[in-house]
Design a protein around this motif. Sequence first.
Motif, PDB file in Angstrom:
ATOM      1  N   CYS A   1     -90.110  75.770  -6.282  1.00 45.37           N
ATOM      2  CA  CYS A   1     -90.063  77.231  -6.439  1.00 45.37           C
ATOM      3  C   CYS A   1     -89.940  77.920  -5.094  1.00 45.37           C
ATOM      4  O   CYS A   1     -89.246  78.940  -4.968  1.00 45.37           O
ATOM      5  N   GLY A   2     -90.604  77.382  -4.074  1.00 39.76           N
ATOM      6  CA  GLY A   2     -90.491  77.967  -2.742  1.00 39.76           C
ATOM      7  C   GLY A   2     -89.081  77.905  -2.208  1.00 39.76           C
ATOM      8  O   GLY A   2     -88.576  78.868  -1.623  1.00 39.76           O
ATOM      9  N   LEU A   3     -88.423  76.763  -2.424  1.00 39.09           N
ATOM     10  CA  LEU A   3     -87.036  76.625  -1.974  1.00 39.09           C
ATOM     11  C   LEU A   3     -86.108  77.529  -2.776  1.00 39.09           C
ATOM     12  O   LEU A   3     -85.204  78.158  -2.222  1.00 39.09           O
ATOM     13  N   LEU A   4     -86.337  77.619  -4.089  1.00 42.42           N
ATOM     14  CA  LEU A   4     -85.498  78.477  -4.935  1.00 42.42           C
ATOM     15  C   LEU A   4     -85.705  79.953  -4.626  1.00 42.42           C
ATOM     16  O   LEU A   4     -84.777  80.757  -4.773  1.00 42.42           O
ATOM     17  N   SER A   5     -86.912  80.304  -4.197  1.00 40.79           N
ATOM     18  CA  SER A   5     -87.199  81.711  -3.930  1.00 40.79           C
ATOM     19  C   SER A   5     -86.333  82.263  -2.810  1.00 40.79           C
ATOM     20  O   SER A   5     -86.140  83.474  -2.695  1.00 40.79           O
ATOM     21  N   GLY A   6     -85.806  81.359  -1.973  1.00 41.71           N
ATOM     22  CA  GLY A   6     -84.945  81.796  -0.876  1.00 41.71           C
ATOM     23  C   GLY A   6     -83.515  82.071  -1.290  1.00 41.71           C
ATOM     24  O   GLY A   6     -82.673  82.349  -0.419  1.00 41.71           O
ATOM     25  N   ALA A   7     -83.237  82.026  -2.605  1.00 43.40           N
ATOM     26  CA  ALA A   7     -81.872  82.296  -3.067  1.00 43.40           C
ATOM     27  C   ALA A   7     -81.391  83.666  -2.625  1.00 43.40           C
ATOM     28  O   ALA A   7     -80.220  83.850  -2.260  1.00 43.40           O
ATOM     29  N   GLY A   8     -82.295  84.662  -2.640  1.00 45.96           N
ATOM     30  CA  GLY A   8     -81.926  86.003  -2.205  1.00 45.96           C
ATOM     31  C   GLY A   8     -81.522  86.032  -0.737  1.00 45.96           C
ATOM     32  O   GLY A   8     -80.625  86.784  -0.340  1.00 45.96           O
ATOM     33  N   VAL A   9     -82.174  85.215   0.080  1.00 48.63           N
ATOM     34  CA  VAL A   9     -81.829  85.121   1.498  1.00 48.63           C
ATOM     35  C   VAL A   9     -80.431  84.530   1.655  1.00 48.63           C
ATOM     36  O   VAL A   9     -79.621  84.998   2.466  1.00 48.63           O
ATOM     37  N   VAL A  10     -80.127  83.502   0.854  1.00 45.20           N
ATOM     38  CA  VAL A  10     -78.810  82.872   0.900  1.00 45.20           C
ATOM     39  C   VAL A  10     -77.727  83.870   0.493  1.00 45.20           C
ATOM     40  O   VAL A  10     -76.672  83.969   1.134  1.00 45.20           O
ATOM     41  N   VAL A  11     -77.999  84.636  -0.566  1.00 49.30           N
ATOM     42  CA  VAL A  11     -77.022  85.633  -1.011  1.00 49.30           C
ATOM     43  C   VAL A  11     -76.824  86.699   0.058  1.00 49.30           C
ATOM     44  O   VAL A  11     -75.704  87.147   0.316  1.00 49.30           O
ATOM     45  N   SER A  12     -77.908  87.101   0.713  1.00 47.26           N
ATOM     46  CA  SER A  12     -77.796  88.068   1.811  1.00 47.26           C
ATOM     47  C   SER A  12     -76.880  87.537   2.903  1.00 47.26           C
ATOM     48  O   SER A  12     -76.027  88.268   3.435  1.00 47.26           O
ATOM     49  N   ALA A  13     -77.038  86.263   3.240  1.00 49.09           N
ATOM     50  CA  ALA A  13     -76.190  85.659   4.270  1.00 49.09           C
ATOM     51  C   ALA A  13     -74.720  85.676   3.855  1.00 49.09           C
ATOM     52  O   ALA A  13     -73.834  85.998   4.664  1.00 49.09           O
ATOM     53  N   ILE A  14     -74.450  85.350   2.599  1.00 46.79           N
ATOM     54  CA  ILE A  14     -73.073  85.347   2.107  1.00 46.79           C
ATOM     55  C   ILE A  14     -72.477  86.754   2.180  1.00 46.79           C
ATOM     56  O   ILE A  14     -71.338  86.948   2.635  1.00 46.79           O
ATOM     57  N   VAL A  15     -73.254  87.737   1.742  1.00 47.78           N
ATOM     58  CA  VAL A  15     -72.763  89.117   1.737  1.00 47.78           C
ATOM     59  C   VAL A  15     -72.491  89.607   3.155  1.00 47.78           C
ATOM     60  O   VAL A  15     -71.435  90.183   3.442  1.00 47.78           O
ATOM     61  N   VAL A  16     -73.445  89.391   4.061  1.00 51.87           N
ATOM     62  CA  VAL A  16     -73.293  89.878   5.433  1.00 51.87           C
ATOM     63  C   VAL A  16     -72.175  89.150   6.170  1.00 51.87           C
ATOM     64  O   VAL A  16     -71.361  89.764   6.881  1.00 51.87           O
ATOM     65  N   LEU A  17     -72.098  87.847   5.983  1.00 51.05           N
ATOM     66  CA  LEU A  17     -71.152  87.051   6.769  1.00 51.05           C
ATOM     67  C   LEU A  17     -69.733  87.053   6.212  1.00 51.05           C
ATOM     68  O   LEU A  17     -68.763  86.931   6.969  1.00 51.05           O
ATOM     69  N   PHE A  18     -69.603  87.210   4.887  1.00 52.50           N
ATOM     70  CA  PHE A  18     -68.282  87.061   4.285  1.00 52.50           C
ATOM     71  C   PHE A  18     -67.755  88.316   3.581  1.00 52.50           C
ATOM     72  O   PHE A  18     -66.552  88.452   3.398  1.00 52.50           O
ATOM     73  N   LEU A  19     -68.647  89.212   3.181  1.00 50.48           N
ATOM     74  CA  LEU A  19     -68.213  90.361   2.384  1.00 50.48           C
ATOM     75  C   LEU A  19     -68.366  91.694   3.104  1.00 50.48           C
ATOM     76  O   LEU A  19     -67.795  92.698   2.662  1.00 50.48           O
ATOM     77  N   TYR A  20     -69.124  91.747   4.174  1.00 51.85           N
ATOM     78  CA  TYR A  20     -69.366  92.996   4.895  1.00 51.85           C
ATOM     79  C   TYR A  20     -68.202  93.294   5.838  1.00 51.85           C
ATOM     80  O   TYR A  20     -67.813  92.449   6.645  1.00 51.85           O
ATOM     81  N   ASN A  21     -67.660  94.513   5.727  1.00 52.39           N
ATOM     82  CA  ASN A  21     -66.499  94.868   6.554  1.00 52.39           C
ATOM     83  C   ASN A  21     -66.863  95.600   7.848  1.00 52.39           C
ATOM     84  O   ASN A  21     -65.977  96.036   8.588  1.00 52.39           O
ATOM     85  N   GLY A  22     -68.157  95.749   8.120  1.00 51.28           N
ATOM     86  CA  GLY A  22     -68.575  96.357   9.375  1.00 51.28           C
ATOM     87  C   GLY A  22     -68.429  97.858   9.429  1.00 51.28           C
ATOM     88  O   GLY A  22     -68.581  98.457  10.496  1.00 51.28           O
ATOM     89  N   LYS A  23     -68.164  98.494   8.286  1.00 56.87           N
ATOM     90  CA  LYS A  23     -67.925  99.942   8.259  1.00 56.87           C
ATOM     91  C   LYS A  23     -68.984 100.660   7.438  1.00 56.87           C
ATOM     92  O   LYS A  23     -69.709 100.053   6.658  1.00 56.87           O
ATOM     93  N   ARG A  24     -69.049 101.960   7.633  1.00 58.03           N
ATOM     94  CA  ARG A  24     -69.854 102.826   6.771  1.00 58.03           C
ATOM     95  C   ARG A  24     -68.949 103.444   5.714  1.00 58.03           C
ATOM     96  O   ARG A  24     -67.721 103.449   5.844  1.00 58.03           O
TER      97      ARG A  24
END
Length: 248
Positions: A193-216
């Motif tokens: 459960c502790g390892l699975l709880s970090g799923a949100g952290v993994v998704v954050s990394a994907i969003v910031v690194l691959f989906l964020y365009n650096g703009k407002r």
Amino acid sequence: MESSETGIRIFNRDVIKYIAMFTMLLNHISHMFLTTGSMTAFVFEYAGYFTAPTMCYFLVEGYAYTRSKKRYGLRLLAFALLSQIPYMLAFRFGNLNMLYTLLCCFLILVVREKAPGWGLATTLSICLTLATVVGDWALIAPVFTIMFYDSRGERRRIIRGYIVGYAFFAFMMIQTYLFAPFYTFTVPEAIACGLLSGAGVVVSAIVVLFLYNGKRAKRGRTFSKWFFYLFYPGHLLALYFIKMYTAG
């Protein structure tokens, strides 16, 4: 939509922050309304763990780009004070709220930028990190903030920051599942459960690194800016009144 070799950059900063507000709402619904240990409670709770690393990332980015660091810090202080009573009403305990922790993280950025000498900056950073033990996102948010600040925008260092943050977060959650009185997990269950709880952290990394365009966002910037501050105490009060109404 913007394409690059590293992903499809479809989200601006404000869209990602709105997603973070929604996942935080799910987390708070889990803690206030759902049965501890149920599948739905876990899903809502884990979704909410997207919020902390994402907001720490944007805190670091905002610190770099803000026109006035003084006003930035004062806004965090003002809304931390404004949010404390709603936070205590919603969760019925005396911790300090998430904006208090973000304020400590902001001060960590200040001392790491301005303190004369590595030793003083490190000492003050440790003190401010320890000050978060009385707040929401205790210790976890400062770790992410420091890692993101030290990355200096370099992709490999950001990835490393997420890996270190995930490992620390999972470790903290495993301790919670093992020793918190309202959980009855075996050691293997607590680790899983502790390892699975970090799923949100993994998704954050994907969003910031691959989906964020650096703009407002091009429109509604002022609205979004104040919405993100007001949503926190506002949604806590709304959830509190809903709980009081349904309990009555």
